[in-house]
Write a protein that holds these residues in place. Structure first.
Motif, PDB file in Angstrom:
ATOM      1  N   PRO A 202       5.963  -7.358   0.655  1.00 17.71           N
ATOM      2  CA  PRO A 202       5.684  -7.085   2.077  1.00 17.71           C
ATOM      3  C   PRO A 202       4.283  -7.484   2.518  1.00 17.71           C
ATOM      4  CG  PRO A 202       6.683  -5.189   0.986  1.00 17.71           C
ATOM      5  CD  PRO A 202       6.294  -6.141  -0.086  1.00 17.71           C
ATOM      6  N   ARG A 203       3.331  -7.500   1.612  1.00 13.05           N
ATOM      7  CA  ARG A 203       1.943  -7.766   2.008  1.00 13.05           C
ATOM      8  C   ARG A 203       1.785  -9.162   2.610  1.00 13.05           C
ATOM      9  NH1 ARG A 203      -2.409  -4.865   0.509  1.00 13.05           N
ATOM     10  NH2 ARG A 203      -1.152  -3.792  -1.060  1.00 13.05           N
ATOM     11  N   ASP A 204       2.611 -10.120   2.186  1.00 13.02           N
ATOM     12  CA  ASP A 204       2.496 -11.484   2.708  1.00 13.02           C
ATOM     13  C   ASP A 204       2.934 -11.600   4.160  1.00 13.02           C
ATOM     14  OD1 ASP A 204       1.590 -12.193   0.240  1.00 13.02           O
ATOM     15  OD2 ASP A 204       3.517 -12.992  -0.461  1.00 13.02           O
ATOM     16  N   PRO A 207       0.704 -10.501   8.657  1.00 16.05           N
ATOM     17  CA  PRO A 207       0.268 -11.223   9.870  1.00 16.05           C
ATOM     18  C   PRO A 207       1.324 -11.286  10.966  1.00 16.05           C
ATOM     19  CG  PRO A 207      -0.411 -12.420   7.907  1.00 16.05           C
ATOM     20  CD  PRO A 207       0.495 -11.319   7.442  1.00 16.05           C
ATOM     21  N   LEU A 208       2.566 -11.005  10.652  1.00 14.82           N
ATOM     22  CA  LEU A 208       3.611 -11.051  11.665  1.00 14.82           C
ATOM     23  C   LEU A 208       3.702  -9.762  12.476  1.00 14.82           C
ATOM     24  CD1 LEU A 208       6.478 -12.669   9.556  1.00 14.82           C
ATOM     25  CD2 LEU A 208       4.824 -13.825  11.013  1.00 14.82           C
ATOM     26  N   ALA A 209       2.875  -8.766  12.172  1.00 14.54           N
ATOM     27  CA  ALA A 209       3.004  -7.460  12.826  1.00 14.54           C
ATOM     28  C   ALA A 209       2.841  -7.517  14.345  1.00 14.54           C
ATOM     29  CB  ALA A 209       1.989  -6.492  12.208  1.00 14.54           C
ATOM     30  N   PRO A 210       1.905  -8.272  14.915  1.00 12.52           N
ATOM     31  CA  PRO A 210       1.798  -8.276  16.391  1.00 12.52           C
ATOM     32  C   PRO A 210       3.063  -8.771  17.082  1.00 12.52           C
ATOM     33  CG  PRO A 210      -0.201  -9.140  15.393  1.00 12.52           C
ATOM     34  CD  PRO A 210       0.791  -9.012  14.296  1.00 12.52           C
ATOM     35  N   GLN A 211       3.638  -9.843  16.562  1.00 13.69           N
ATOM     36  CA  GLN A 211       4.842 -10.367  17.199  1.00 13.69           C
ATOM     37  C   GLN A 211       6.027  -9.413  17.011  1.00 13.69           C
ATOM     38  OE1 GLN A 211       4.064 -14.208  15.048  1.00 13.69           O
ATOM     39  NE2 GLN A 211       4.947 -15.080  16.914  1.00 13.69           N
ATOM     40  N   LEU A 212       6.125  -8.820  15.842  1.00 17.03           N
ATOM     41  CA  LEU A 212       7.209  -7.870  15.613  1.00 17.03           C
ATOM     42  C   LEU A 212       7.063  -6.644  16.505  1.00 17.03           C
ATOM     43  CD1 LEU A 212       7.364  -8.029  11.700  1.00 17.03           C
ATOM     44  CD2 LEU A 212       8.913  -9.140  13.318  1.00 17.03           C
ATOM     45  N   PHE A 213       5.835  -6.197  16.712  1.00 20.01           N
ATOM     46  CA  PHE A 213       5.619  -5.044  17.588  1.00 20.01           C
ATOM     47  C   PHE A 213       6.004  -5.374  19.022  1.00 20.01           C
ATOM     48  CE2 PHE A 213       3.022  -2.287  20.273  1.00 20.01           C
ATOM     49  CZ  PHE A 213       3.298  -1.051  19.707  1.00 20.01           C
ATOM     50  N   GLN A 214       5.746  -6.603  19.453  1.00 21.96           N
ATOM     51  CA  GLN A 214       6.136  -7.027  20.786  1.00 21.96           C
ATOM     52  C   GLN A 214       7.649  -6.999  20.956  1.00 21.96           C
ATOM     53  OE1 GLN A 214       4.223  -7.625  23.314  1.00 21.96           O
ATOM     54  NE2 GLN A 214       5.778  -8.421  24.755  1.00 21.96           N
ATOM     55  N   LYS A 230      13.348  -1.717  10.162  1.00 24.07           N
ATOM     56  CA  LYS A 230      13.370  -1.831   8.699  1.00 24.07           C
ATOM     57  C   LYS A 230      12.170  -2.627   8.200  1.00 24.07           C
ATOM     58  CE  LYS A 230      18.221  -1.424   7.339  1.00 24.07           C
ATOM     59  NZ  LYS A 230      19.354  -2.135   6.707  1.00 24.07           N
ATOM     60  N   LEU A 231      11.856  -3.714   8.904  1.00 26.45           N
ATOM     61  CA  LEU A 231      10.723  -4.541   8.493  1.00 26.45           C
ATOM     62  C   LEU A 231       9.415  -3.772   8.584  1.00 26.45           C
ATOM     63  CD1 LEU A 231       9.787  -7.274   7.535  1.00 26.45           C
ATOM     64  CD2 LEU A 231       9.827  -8.092   9.890  1.00 26.45           C
ATOM     65  N   PHE A 232       9.245  -2.983   9.627  1.00 26.75           N
ATOM     66  CA  PHE A 232       8.038  -2.165   9.746  1.00 26.75           C
ATOM     67  C   PHE A 232       7.998  -1.082   8.669  1.00 26.75           C
ATOM     68  CE2 PHE A 232       7.371  -3.626  14.235  1.00 26.75           C
ATOM     69  CZ  PHE A 232       6.082  -4.081  14.027  1.00 26.75           C
ATOM     70  N   GLY A 233       9.161  -0.598   8.252  1.00 26.11           N
ATOM     71  CA  GLY A 233       9.183   0.367   7.157  1.00 26.11           C
ATOM     72  C   GLY A 233       8.653  -0.210   5.865  1.00 26.11           C
ATOM     73  N   SER A 234       8.808  -1.526   5.666  1.00 31.32           N
ATOM     74  CA  SER A 234       8.261  -2.174   4.479  1.00 31.32           C
ATOM     75  C   SER A 234       6.794  -2.522   4.631  1.00 31.32           C
ATOM     76  CB  SER A 234       9.059  -3.459   4.184  1.00 31.32           C
ATOM     77  OG  SER A 234      10.426  -3.181   3.993  1.00 31.32           O
ATOM     78  N   LEU A 235       6.350  -2.757   5.867  1.00 28.77           N
ATOM     79  CA  LEU A 235       4.972  -3.187   6.085  1.00 28.77           C
ATOM     80  C   LEU A 235       3.992  -2.022   6.204  1.00 28.77           C
ATOM     81  CD1 LEU A 235       5.503  -6.051   8.717  1.00 28.77           C
ATOM     82  CD2 LEU A 235       5.301  -6.262   6.239  1.00 28.77           C
ATOM     83  N   SER A 236       4.412  -0.910   6.805  1.00 27.11           N
ATOM     84  CA  SER A 236       3.476   0.181   7.098  1.00 27.11           C
ATOM     85  C   SER A 236       2.820   0.792   5.866  1.00 27.11           C
ATOM     86  CB  SER A 236       4.186   1.262   7.928  1.00 27.11           C
ATOM     87  OG  SER A 236       5.351   1.712   7.269  1.00 27.11           O
ATOM     88  N   PRO A 237       3.461   0.905   4.682  1.00 24.95           N
ATOM     89  CA  PRO A 237       2.715   1.443   3.529  1.00 24.95           C
ATOM     90  C   PRO A 237       1.532   0.579   3.112  1.00 24.95           C
ATOM     91  CG  PRO A 237       5.076   1.598   3.143  1.00 24.95           C
ATOM     92  CD  PRO A 237       4.893   0.757   4.365  1.00 24.95           C
ATOM     93  N   HIS A 238       1.510  -0.700   3.515  1.00 23.47           N
ATOM     94  CA  HIS A 238       0.423  -1.592   3.128  1.00 23.47           C
ATOM     95  C   HIS A 238      -0.619  -1.757   4.231  1.00 23.47           C
ATOM     96  CE1 HIS A 238       2.712  -2.883  -0.428  1.00 23.47           C
ATOM     97  NE2 HIS A 238       3.768  -2.864   0.366  1.00 23.47           N
TER      98      HIS A 238
END
Length: 900
Positions: A202-204, A207-214, A230-238
């Motif tokens: 997930p760490r890689d 950088p996609l977080a801003p677009q995913l949040f939009q 689901k994708l944010f569930g994998s990214l938020s711990p990092h």
């Protein structure tokens, strides 16, 4: 020429079911001729028939090159047949895979129809080599002018990146661009691919977080929102900053969305993403728990299951929120679905604390007490009718049937919840002892060993509960149900082991007055011969200790009229222990023999005892005030024979590392054989015979007392020659020799199984029973089985309502345990005398909750102290020298920690 089509092949298979193999052999011969034809239409038809036969299990790897030929056809309907056959038959090891590279590259540069078929086939047959060679063309397809081509290329890109990760630096920037695509289908496909890729690292993808949040805050597509969440569930711990950023939109989704699938994914993401932690996440946690509680009350079984699973993940951080829905969760234990019941048990076990432990355990016990009258499962028609009605499934369905496996799990959970962290949540140990006794009655499964261990552990750790435990165990010993049900499946007869041990070890008649005559009658009743031999051994040992305690108290208040009662008691013990001296079990036999020898000595002493005549110097008042049993005994001295044997040490719990901390004495080899094995004896005998034969052969060659030098040199050369050859192969044991060896071994074991000086394990003394043929057991309906014991069952007649206590004493739980005084330095546990005092556990002042399972109640003494004071007996012992030395006995009333 007429040719067989796929429809004809299928009709022929259905018409030749009796001789299908012959028909297929004929069809394969026809197909082999057709694939060699130059007519592409005929070749494609043959490949299509081969694909159908491959689905039935017939091999078509021999036609891989013909499949490749059909794939290269310029006609779209024939090309589709070729890619379909490749998807069905090609593997990673197919030889012609390397030949498909140019064909796929050519198709990717063709018409949109050809590109669509090629991308679909490539996603199934891609290999690392194909992914490396075709990744540039596939990345170029991500910017195709047609939306359906871009969507197919994005989905195929996932398989390429999985097989060839080196393409990620070039492929991921293009995938990131597709998140802003004008077509919603392309964006959804991109979110799906990124969600799957982010599971690996997930760490890689941070950088996609801003677009995913939009997308999360603007999209209305529930399916795509599920993937984004689901994708944010994998990214938020990092990325800790994402937690605060996501709390607001996810809370809005949980509160407003009508889609249950999206709601659950939002709750699950909050749990795994750490959004419920801290003060800021408390409101979100409260919202999640309320939504999950609504799922539990829903008629859909799937929603109940996932709600219980999600609650089990929330309870470590917010147990107080889950406790608000305790009744709703406990109601799920009655569900028909065993998986829901097990998840509810997991949740109940996790939510138990000091405040709700008693209510939870009482409700779990009530499930075990319920009658099994509804043991017949509903028919399929009844189940469909119940599911079609609008009423709730929990009220329409009959009570859940309780299999032995489920009852075993339920009983084990009760024991685990109460004993967690060394009884951290138990505030009333008298209540807990009653629960253990109640469970031994209503479990109907084999948990007696665990109940026995916990009874003994509680008695060893909690001193204040020992008087109550002795009185409770006396009632248990007086119940004949356990003895009558010995050997039955589900019997908890092991509880009698603990009952006898507690009466023998923790008995203190000053603080727990019981009738010793009645207790000895229970311990030595003839029916105990049906119990297991280890229980019988403890019964005999406990009876000896009880008599020693009783006899010492009789000596303290001795009167001449007591002699007859003591003689009758001794005669009764000898009479009832004598049959066990001939027991086939060595432990029972040994304890019975020791007891008989002690009581034979007491019996002879009592027969020769004569009461001392009263005189002016020794009146009753003086003897009572100045009690001196050694200097001026006015009672039989043998009454003090047994008590010092068992009451010399205080009953304390033993630490876990105590045994490992005992230093090994010098000169003791724990790996050495106590009794040499039969194999070692045989080897020693063979070595001795070889030496004797060699010495005899050497003596035969002596002449007139001297050896010939020539013969000695010749013998030396022969020995060197023998040593140069490899050792002979070991002899193979024949079937007759093996049978003879097994027969001799069985005879030897039969002779030595009762020998107390020969060490044998239990498997050698008691051979395992023959294997049971499970397939031969008939399947029958158990409609006429007796019901489970109800609350008014005679077996539970002694379970009465627990009175409400207002002034409750405090209990101290000794959690550390006792260590040996000469503990080895390797142990990190503190030795005895250096232990920190255990924390005090106070009872709750609130009344105990009522339940359908009443607890055992023993009448409380009005003047009973909270903690019994030890009884000190002063005694004198003659010194070995000229003078006398006084000694004060240790506190009595408690035995040793283990049976002596």
């Amino acid at each position: 020429m007429w040719e067989r089509t796929l429809q004809d092949l299928i009709r022929g298979l259905r018409a030749n079911k009796a001789d299908e193999s012959k028909f297929i052999a004929t069809a394969l011969d026809e197909i082999r001729r057709e694939v060699r034809s130059k007519d592409m239409q005929l070749k494609a038809g043959a490949v299509l028939k081969l694909t159908y036969l491959e689905m039935l299990g017939y091999d078509m790897s021999w036609a891989s090159f013909n499949v490749l030929e059909v794939m290269s056809s310029p006609r779209i309907h024939l090309k589709s047949v070729g890619y379909l056959a490749a998807v069905q038959s090609f593997t990673q090891d197919t030889d012609v895979m390397m030949l498909t590279t140019n064909t796929i590259k050519k198709d990717l540069a063709s018409t949109p129809a050809d590109i669509a078929v090629t991308l679909n086939g490539l996603s199934h047959i891609v290999t690392p080599d194909l992914a490396r060679d075709l990744s540039p063309e596939l990345i170029a397809m991500l910017t195709h002018s047609r939306a359906h081509i871009r969507k197919r290329a994005i989905l195929a890109m996932y398989k390429v990146l999985a097989k060839y990760p080196e393409a990620a630096p070039n492929g991921l920037p293009r995938l990131r661009e597709r998140l802003e695509d004008a077509d919603p289908g392309v964006v959804a496909a991109t979110a799906n691919v990124l969600c799957e890729l982010a599971r690996r690292n997930p760490r890689d993808y941070l950088p996609l977080a801003p677009q995913l949040f939009q997308i999360l805050t603007t999209s209305s597509n529930n399916w795509m929102l599920i993937k984004i969440v689901k994708l944010f569930g994998s990214l938020s711990p990092h990325e800790p900053r994402l937690v605060k950023k996501l709390q607001s939109p996810i809370t809005n989704l949980i509160s407003t969305t009508p889609a249950i699938s999206l709601l659950y994914e939002c709750v699950h993401t909050c749990i795994i993403g750490g959004m419920l932690e801290g003060s800021s996440g408390y409101a979100l946690a409260q919202t999640c728990v309320s939504k999950l509680a609504a799922f539990i009350e829903d008629a859909d079984q799937n929603l109940k299951y996932i709600a219980l699973m999600a609650m089990a993940k929330i309870i470590p951080s917010h147990p107080e929120l889950i406790a608000q829905y305790q009744d709703t969760i406990l109601a799920s234990i009655d569900d028909q679905d065993i998986s829901i019941r097990m998840r509810a048990l997991d949740l109940v076990s996790a939510m138990a604390n000091r405040d709700n432990l008693q209510s939870i355990v009482q409700q779990l016990l009530s499930h075990l007490v319920r009658s099994g009258s509804s043991s017949v499962l509903p028919t399929a028609a009844q189940s469909l009718a119940q599911s079609a009605t609008a009423t709730s499934a929990s009220t329409a369905m009959p009570p859940a049937t309780q299999s032995p496996a489920y009852r075993l799990v339920l009983s084990q959970r009760i024991l685990d919840v109460c004993s967690q962290d060394t009884y951290e949540n138990v505030t009333d140990f008298e209540w807990y002892l009653s629960v253990l006794v109640d469970l031994s009655y209503v479990a109907n499964v084999n948990v007696g060993a665990r109940i026995r261990d916990q009874l003994v552990d509680v008695i060893g750790r909690v001193r204040a509960v020992r008087p109550y435990a002795v009185k409770l165990m006396v009632k248990l010993l007086g119940d004949d149900n356990f003895v009558e049900e010995t050997g039955d499946e589900g019997s908890c007869a092991e509880v009698l082991w603990a009952a006898a041990w507690i009466c023998g070890e923790g008995n203190s008649y000053a603080s727990a007055p019981v009738n010793p005559t009645q207790l000895l009658t229970y311990l030595l009743q003839p029916s105990i011969a049906r119990l297991a031999f280890d229980i019988v051994a403890v019964y005999i040992h406990a009876a000896t200790k009880v008599f020693g305690q009783w006899a010492s108290h009789m000596a303290e208040g001795w009167a001449d009229g007591m002699l007859t009662d003591v003689k009758a008691m001794v005669d009764m013990v000898i009479e009832r222990v004598t049959p066990f001296s001939a027991s086939p079990h060595i432990e029972v036999q040994e304890r019975a023999a020791n007891t008989l020898q002690l009581f034979a000595f007491i019996q002879r002493d009592l027969s020769t005892f004569r009461p001392r005549p009263a005189n002016g110097l020794h009146d009753d008042a003086a003897s009572t005030s100045s009690f001196d049993p050694i200097a001026e005994p006015h009672f039989p001295k043998s009454l003090y024979l047994i008590r010092p044997l068992f009451n010399s040490h205080e009953l304390n719990p033993v630490a876990r590392a105590a045994q490992a901390s005992v230093p090994v004495p010098e000169g003791l080899d724990l790996d050495a054989w106590i009794v040499p094995s039969q194999q070692r004896r045989q080897e020693e005998q063979e070595d001795a015979a070889a030496k004797a034969k060699k010495s005899k052969k050497g003596k035969g060659k002596e002449t007139n007392g001297t050896k010939s030098a020539k013969s000695g040199k010749r013998r030396q050369r022969e020995e060197d020659l023998v040593d140069s050859y490899p050792p002979p192969e070991p002899e193979v044991e024949t079937a007759e020799e093996r049978a003879e060896r097994e027969r001799l071994k069985a005879e030897r074991l039969e002779r030595m199984k009762d020998d107390p000086y020969y060490i044998m394990d239990d498997s050698m003394r008691n051979p395992p029973p023959p294997a049971i043929d499970v397939d031969s057991i008939p399947v029958v309906r158990l409609d006429d089985m007796p019901p489970m014991p109800k609350g008014d069952d005679p077996r539970l007649a002694s379970l009465r309502d627990m009175p409400i206590r207002r002034a409750l004493p405090s209990f101290v739980v000794e959690k550390d345990g006792e260590m040996p005084a000469n503990a080895s330095p390797r142990s990190s546990q503190p030795v005895s005398g250096q232990q920190t005092p255990a924390p005090s556990i106070s009872w709750s002042s609130s009344p105990a909750p009522t339940s359908s399972v009443p607890a055992y109640v023993v009448e409380d003494d009005a003047d009973r102290p909270s903690t019994p004071e030890p009884i000190k007996v002063k005694s004198k012992k003659k010194a070995t020298g000229t003078g006398k030395k006084k000694r004060t006995a240790k506190p009595e009333g408690n035995g040793a920690a283990t049976p002596n």
